[in-house]
Enzyme design. Structure first.
Site, PDB file in Angstrom:
ATOM      1  CG  ASP A 167     -45.161  -5.805  37.094  1.00  0.00           C
ATOM      2  OD1 ASP A 167     -45.740  -4.726  36.865  1.00  0.00           O
ATOM      3  OD2 ASP A 167     -45.045  -6.700  36.234  1.00  0.00           O
ATOM      4  CG  HIS A 200     -47.797  -4.217  33.988  1.00  0.00           C
ATOM      5  ND1 HIS A 200     -46.794  -5.061  34.401  1.00  0.00           N
ATOM      6  CD2 HIS A 200     -47.839  -4.329  32.635  1.00  0.00           C
ATOM      7  CE1 HIS A 200     -46.245  -5.646  33.351  1.00  0.00           C
ATOM      8  NE2 HIS A 200     -46.866  -5.224  32.269  1.00  0.00           N
ATOM      9  CG  ASN A 293     -44.478  -6.384  24.444  1.00  0.00           C
ATOM     10  OD1 ASN A 293     -44.437  -7.604  24.405  1.00  0.00           O
ATOM     11  ND2 ASN A 293     -44.974  -5.725  25.472  1.00  0.00           N
ATOM     12  CB  SER A 359     -46.133  -7.812  30.343  1.00  0.00           C
ATOM     13  OG  SER A 359     -45.071  -6.914  30.323  1.00  0.00           O
TER      14      SER A 359
END
Length: 396
Positions: A167, A200, A293, A359
């Site tokens: 990430d 994130h 998404n 996520s």
């Protein structure tokens, strides 16, 4: 994550920052149709999938290893130099070598050089490198210890277990996280630290393993050791090549029973990335992957489309078990649904924030895999799943 805009507002003691690409309209019960920042979704940015000119990812065939030791990046680099020399390509073309989940190298190549390499019997696949990037919106908030989403899937003690988080990095000084800076690594060119400067990755880390203490939030596998593999910069932008390198690092350094969290995805298909996921999972390492998404079939995107033992693709639901309006779907690849709408977790500088997206759903499953391995179960199913066959909701 390419942030298109940032709006900072102080409202009743909360700092609200919005940089939305998509809204989750209708995914959270009574808030259906509400386009507030609370419903913003971590979505792909407009830069996602952009080709990097003249930069290619080259993977060797599995059979190449016969009689050749390609177990380390140094040996891969040495072997690659001989291959380039054979095809009259300057060794300066190499940017990175990787071993583990996939074996090969990343290089700048001309069309003529590319053509010559494609004829080499040691090479299985060549793909053009491209940007992987997501846009985001979030809200910085005051936390509460056990949030609805953790109650929904269950939780336990993750002490002594390891999650490898591919990430944007992790905030190593966050008091609610057991971050392992020693094993963490950056795969961004020119960036040596895996420290998170985006948020994130830290949010994902908290869902997996936020500590069981008297403040903040509780993770699914509280106290787990969280290793940051940084592939996204402060704007949430990285490359396909960096993700493949991170998987190769996991393949070489993780052990069976460890868990990899991949809250990321491409806008297309990468056979090299998919193979790297499968090769890593084959070692007994569990991998949790975001379905995506785009409200499309997850089978259209890598690595979410991977079907293999120890690989779990995750869709998203809200607090009422409604299938999230943004989530990708498809029972041929999706294994579980998990909470992914308005999820509170850890954030930069010791703070906490709300994010939405697959996520966020994925680390719930990653935490459960740490606790129970392949023995995780389900509780209920996603309501209004667009493929007509509701995904089971992951549970301890």
């Amino acid at each position: 994550m390419h942030i298109k805009s940032i709006i900072t507002t102080v409202v009743t003691g909360l700092i609200v920052l919005a940089a939305c690409k998509k809204n989750d309209a209708g995914a959270s019960g009574s808030t259906a149709g509400n386009a507030s920042t609370n419903n913003c979704v971590v979505a792909q940015s407009e830069e996602d999938g952009s080709i990097i000119p003249d930069q290619y990812i080259v993977a060797y065939r599995e059979s190449t290893a016969t009689g050749v030791d390609l177990t380390t990046t140094a040996r891969i680099a040495s072997f690659t130099n001989s291959i380039l020399q054979k095809h009259s390509i300057n060794s300066n073309a190499i940017k990175q070598s990787f071993a583990g989940g996939a074996r090969g190298f990343i290089a700048h190549l001309s069309i003529a050089e590319l053509f010559r390499l494609r004829q080499d019997s040691t090479i299985s696949n060549i793909e053009q490198d491209r940007i992987i990037a997501y846009g985001t919106c979030f809200q910085v908030v005051e936390p509460k210890t056990i949030t609805w989403n953790i109650q929904r899937v269950g939780y336990g003690d993750g002490t002594g277990k390891t999650a490898w988080i591919i990430d944007s990095g992790i905030d190593f000084t966050h008091p609610d996280l057991n971050a392992d800076s020693a094993r963490s690594k950056s795969f961004l060119s020119g960036v040596t630290s895996a420290r998170d400067d985006n948020g994130h990755g830290t949010h994902v880390a908290g869902i997996i393993g936020a500590k069981n203490n008297s403040f903040g939030v509780l993770g699914v596998a509280s106290g787990a050791s969280l290793v940051a593999l940084k592939v996204f910069d402060k704007d949430g932008k990285g490359t396909l090549g960096s993700i493949i390198q991170a998987l190769s690092y996991v393949n070489s350094n993780a052990k069976a029973g460890d868990v990899v969290n991949m809250s990321l995805g491409e806008d297309t298909v990468s056979n090299i990335l998919d193979q790297a996921v499968q090769n890593t999972a084959a070692k007994g390492i569990y991998i949790a992957i975001a379905a995506g998404n785009d409200h499309k079939p997850a089978s259209q995107f890598s690595p979410g489309r991977v079907n293999a033992k120890n690989v779990y693709t995750v869709s998203a639901v809200d607090s009422l078990d409604n299938f999230a309006s943004f989530s990708n779907y498809g029972n041929e690849v999706v294994d579980y649904a998990a909470p992914g709408v308005k999820i509170t977790s850890t954030y930069l500088n010791g703070k906490y924030a709300i994010f939405s997206g697959t996520s966020m759903a994925t680390p719930h499953v990653a935490g459960l895999l740490l606790l129970k391995g392949n023995a995780i179960t389900s509780s209920g199913t996603a309501l209004n799943d667009p493929d007509g066959t509701p995904d089971p909701i992951a549970h301890k």
